[in-house]
Design a protein around this motif. Structure first.
Motif, PDB file in Angstrom:
ATOM      1  N   MET A  11      11.198 -25.709  32.656  1.00 11.93           N
ATOM      2  CA  MET A  11      10.591 -26.205  33.893  1.00 11.93           C
ATOM      3  C   MET A  11       9.079 -26.240  33.762  1.00 11.93           C
ATOM      4  SD  MET A  11      11.112 -27.447  36.841  1.00 11.93           S
ATOM      5  CE  MET A  11      11.003 -27.425  38.627  1.00 11.93           C
ATOM      6  N   TRP A  12       8.505 -25.242  33.081  1.00 13.08           N
ATOM      7  CA  TRP A  12       7.055 -25.169  32.913  1.00 13.08           C
ATOM      8  C   TRP A  12       6.511 -26.285  32.025  1.00 13.08           C
ATOM      9  CZ3 TRP A  12       5.019 -24.138  27.993  1.00 13.08           C
ATOM     10  CH2 TRP A  12       5.958 -23.748  27.024  1.00 13.08           C
ATOM     11  N   GLN A  13       7.406 -26.993  31.335  1.00 14.42           N
ATOM     12  CA  GLN A  13       7.005 -28.135  30.513  1.00 14.42           C
ATOM     13  C   GLN A  13       7.270 -29.459  31.206  1.00 14.42           C
ATOM     14  OE1 GLN A  13       9.338 -27.088  26.952  1.00 14.42           O
ATOM     15  NE2 GLN A  13       7.415 -26.897  25.847  1.00 14.42           N
ATOM     16  N   GLY A  14       7.886 -29.403  32.389  1.00 17.39           N
ATOM     17  CA  GLY A  14       8.151 -30.634  33.128  1.00 17.39           C
ATOM     18  C   GLY A  14       9.552 -31.184  32.977  1.00 17.39           C
ATOM     19  N   ALA A  15      10.493 -30.349  32.516  1.00 19.74           N
ATOM     20  CA  ALA A  15      11.875 -30.814  32.322  1.00 19.74           C
ATOM     21  C   ALA A  15      12.632 -30.740  33.646  1.00 19.74           C
ATOM     22  CB  ALA A  15      12.576 -29.988  31.253  1.00 19.74           C
ATOM     23  N   SER A  16      12.285 -31.645  34.540  1.00 19.63           N
ATOM     24  CA  SER A  16      12.946 -31.719  35.847  1.00 19.63           C
ATOM     25  C   SER A  16      12.974 -33.172  36.280  1.00 19.63           C
ATOM     26  CB  SER A  16      12.198 -30.874  36.884  1.00 19.63           C
ATOM     27  OG  SER A  16      10.907 -31.418  37.136  1.00 19.63           O
ATOM     28  N   GLY A  17      13.798 -33.469  37.276  1.00 23.08           N
ATOM     29  CA  GLY A  17      13.835 -34.847  37.733  1.00 23.08           C
ATOM     30  C   GLY A  17      14.682 -35.038  38.980  1.00 23.08           C
ATOM     31  N   TYR A  18      14.409 -36.126  39.676  1.00 20.90           N
ATOM     32  CA  TYR A  18      15.143 -36.558  40.859  1.00 20.90           C
ATOM     33  C   TYR A  18      16.422 -37.250  40.397  1.00 20.90           C
ATOM     34  CZ  TYR A  18      16.112 -39.558  44.950  1.00 20.90           C
ATOM     35  OH  TYR A  18      16.692 -40.217  46.006  1.00 20.90           O
ATOM     36  N   SER A  19      17.537 -36.917  40.996  1.00 23.22           N
ATOM     37  CA  SER A  19      18.806 -37.514  40.583  1.00 23.22           C
ATOM     38  C   SER A  19      19.192 -38.692  41.471  1.00 23.22           C
ATOM     39  CB  SER A  19      19.925 -36.466  40.606  1.00 23.22           C
ATOM     40  OG  SER A  19      21.151 -37.069  40.232  1.00 23.22           O
ATOM     41  N   LYS A  20      19.514 -39.798  40.827  1.00 23.45           N
ATOM     42  CA  LYS A  20      20.074 -40.958  41.518  1.00 23.45           C
ATOM     43  C   LYS A  20      21.601 -40.963  41.385  1.00 23.45           C
ATOM     44  CE  LYS A  20      17.720 -43.741  38.909  1.00 23.45           C
ATOM     45  NZ  LYS A  20      17.184 -44.986  38.295  1.00 23.45           N
ATOM     46  N   TYR A  21      22.104 -39.966  40.632  1.00 29.08           N
ATOM     47  CA  TYR A  21      23.509 -39.972  40.244  1.00 29.08           C
ATOM     48  C   TYR A  21      24.310 -38.841  40.886  1.00 29.08           C
ATOM     49  CZ  TYR A  21      21.249 -42.517  36.415  1.00 29.08           C
ATOM     50  OH  TYR A  21      20.494 -43.374  35.662  1.00 29.08           O
ATOM     51  N   THR A  22      25.622 -39.045  40.910  1.00 27.79           N
ATOM     52  CA  THR A  22      26.578 -37.971  41.165  1.00 27.79           C
ATOM     53  C   THR A  22      27.159 -37.587  39.810  1.00 27.79           C
ATOM     54  OG1 THR A  22      27.163 -38.759  43.368  1.00 27.79           O
ATOM     55  CG2 THR A  22      28.759 -37.347  42.248  1.00 27.79           C
ATOM     56  N   GLY A  23      27.110 -36.302  39.490  1.00 25.25           N
ATOM     57  CA  GLY A  23      27.613 -35.882  38.182  1.00 25.25           C
ATOM     58  C   GLY A  23      27.576 -34.372  38.039  1.00 25.25           C
ATOM     59  N   ILE A  24      27.679 -33.921  36.791  1.00 21.51           N
ATOM     60  CA  ILE A  24      27.614 -32.486  36.492  1.00 21.51           C
ATOM     61  C   ILE A  24      26.626 -32.254  35.357  1.00 21.51           C
ATOM     62  CG2 ILE A  24      29.912 -31.837  37.293  1.00 21.51           C
ATOM     63  CD1 ILE A  24      30.915 -32.115  34.402  1.00 21.51           C
ATOM     64  N   VAL A  25      26.042 -31.053  35.349  1.00 20.14           N
ATOM     65  CA  VAL A  25      25.108 -30.676  34.294  1.00 20.14           C
ATOM     66  C   VAL A  25      25.469 -29.282  33.779  1.00 20.14           C
ATOM     67  CG1 VAL A  25      23.175 -32.064  35.155  1.00 20.14           C
ATOM     68  CG2 VAL A  25      23.465 -29.703  35.963  1.00 20.14           C
ATOM     69  N   SER A  26      24.917 -28.946  32.642  1.00 21.08           N
ATOM     70  CA  SER A  26      25.154 -27.649  32.022  1.00 21.08           C
ATOM     71  C   SER A  26      24.778 -26.504  32.957  1.00 21.08           C
ATOM     72  CB  SER A  26      24.324 -27.557  30.736  1.00 21.08           C
ATOM     73  OG  SER A  26      24.163 -26.215  30.324  1.00 21.08           O
ATOM     74  N   PRO A  27      25.461 -25.354  32.819  1.00 15.51           N
ATOM     75  CA  PRO A  27      25.096 -24.178  33.622  1.00 15.51           C
ATOM     76  C   PRO A  27      23.666 -23.710  33.380  1.00 15.51           C
ATOM     77  CG  PRO A  27      27.238 -23.879  32.566  1.00 15.51           C
ATOM     78  CD  PRO A  27      26.643 -25.119  31.980  1.00 15.51           C
ATOM     79  N   ALA A  28      23.045 -24.166  32.294  1.00 14.17           N
ATOM     80  CA  ALA A  28      21.663 -23.774  32.007  1.00 14.17           C
ATOM     81  C   ALA A  28      20.672 -24.416  32.974  1.00 14.17           C
ATOM     82  CB  ALA A  28      21.289 -24.164  30.575  1.00 14.17           C
ATOM     83  N   TYR A  29      21.108 -25.437  33.694  1.00 14.43           N
ATOM     84  CA  TYR A  29      20.245 -26.115  34.654  1.00 14.43           C
ATOM     85  C   TYR A  29      20.342 -25.475  36.033  1.00 14.43           C
ATOM     86  CZ  TYR A  29      19.987 -29.904  31.196  1.00 14.43           C
ATOM     87  OH  TYR A  29      19.787 -30.635  30.063  1.00 14.43           O
ATOM     88  N   THR A  30      19.268 -25.641  36.808  1.00 17.20           N
ATOM     89  CA  THR A  30      19.255 -25.224  38.207  1.00 17.20           C
ATOM     90  C   THR A  30      19.195 -26.479  39.068  1.00 17.20           C
ATOM     91  OG1 THR A  30      18.154 -23.126  37.705  1.00 17.20           O
ATOM     92  CG2 THR A  30      17.999 -23.922  39.967  1.00 17.20           C
TER      93      THR A  30
END
Length: 346
Positions: A262-281
């Motif tokens: 997150m401190w490097q900017g690895a975030s984003g607004y989602s336009k999608y319905t889906g699933i992501v790894s448990p490592a994400y918040t």
């Protein structure tokens, strides 16, 4: 550009190119600059200078200009390039053999060929072993490989055409890079935190955590530094687990982020319905919150610094920012109406 297949003739690489090497006599108190080669045809990069004592007994060689150079450890990933006179005075380890042209092949054509699917197969076939660093290029097998070539004149014509396209791509990329820098500058001004009319809040006032699991049938999403939330099918390499029962649901309007980046900017607004790894918040916006506004806000230098400050871990490799830490970060924001108004800039 149409080239008739009947003008291509078979050649063995050892009849076209020959290994060249000019060993460096390493001196302890002299500084040397080494090169490396990126995979997937992304070219040569230059490393920081080191002195001879740091090189130790490492076998290194002077870079010869106008050669095909190969990273034997990652040749199967198309880690190949062409050397130029700009690299004079630089060195490469024994893992980067260089080959001079001896007959009937244009260097630029050969370099481009090795980046094609057929060229990749040639390199893979000459790189026995398992995955990763065990797939080392067998240089003898490489030189025994067969390649189909058109006439030298046709090769040069094709090479010049491809080089012209590469120059155009480079010019376009420079324009994109300048626009990205301009956008970053505008973002710092638009989202500056000294606006007296904005109110101070904690992130828990505008977002709650979404931790919904059990949606295995949903499409897999990813979060990247450059593209934010994207469909995983856009990313060729799939490292996801087969068991996705623990993966988290993401809905349109959510913000997903990589807790360790997150401190490097690895975030984003989602336009999608889906699933992501448990490592994400996953951040679910509360009422009267424009999450797209916050997606841009989270990319500013001020917020990246805050994310870095609140992350836990001994080193940057282990820094982690889960929701219980993120929720206490303070930030100034405009009203909901103003949040939507600012987005006209994007």
């Amino acid at each position: 550009m149409n080239i008739s297949p009947d003008i291509f003739k078979p050649f063995i690489l050892k009849d076209l190119i020959a290994r060249v090497s000019n060993p460096v006599t390493v001196k302890k108190n002299v500084f040397y600059t080494q090169i490396g080669i990126r995979s997937h045809g992304k070219g040569i990069f230059i490393k920081d200078p080191v002195n001879g004592e740091e090189l130790g007994n490492k076998r290194v060689f002077w870079i010869e200009p106008n050669c095909l150079i190969v990273n034997i450890v990652f040749a199967w990933e198309r880690a190949v390039a062409k050397t130029t006179s700009d690299l004079n005075g630089l060195i490469a380890s024994h893992r980067f053999p260089m080959y001079k042209i001896i007959d009937h092949v244009d260097l630029d054509y050969l370099t481009h060929y090795l980046l094609t699917p057929k060229g990749k197969k040639l390199l893979e076939d000459a790189s026995p072993g398992g995955a990763g660093r065990n797939k080392t290029l067998n240089q003898k097998d490489f030189l025994e490989s067969q390649i189909l070539l058109p006439s030298l004149t046709t090769q040069q014509y094709i090479s010049n055409f491809l080089l012209m396209l590469e120059k155009r791509i480079q010019l376009q990329q420079q324009k994109i890079d300048l626009l990205q820098e301009q956008k970053k500058g505008y973002m710092q001004k638009i989202f500056k935190q000294n606006n007296l009319t904005w109110k101070s809040i904690k992130l828990q006032d505008v977002f709650e955590e979404r931790a919904e699991r059990g949606y295995n049938h949903y499409d897999l999403l990813a979060v990247t530094l450059s593209q934010g939330v994207t469909d995983r099918t856009d990313i060729k390499k799939d490292t996801s687990s087969e068991d996705k029962s623990n993966y988290k649901r993401v809905l349109p309007g959510d913000i997903a982020y990589n807790s360790m980046r997150m401190w490097q900017g690895a975030s984003g607004y989602s336009k999608y319905t889906g699933i992501v790894s448990p490592a994400y918040t996953i951040l679910k916006p509360k009422e009267d919150v424009d999450s797209l506004f916050f997606a841009y806000l989270f990319k500013t230098d001020f917020m990246l610094y805050e994310f870095k400050k609140y992350s836990q871990g001994l080193t940057s490799d282990t820094w982690n920012l889960k929701y219980p830490l993120l929720k206490d970060i303070k930030v100034k924001i405009p009203s909901y109406v103003e949040q939507k108004g600012y987005l006209i800039f994007y």
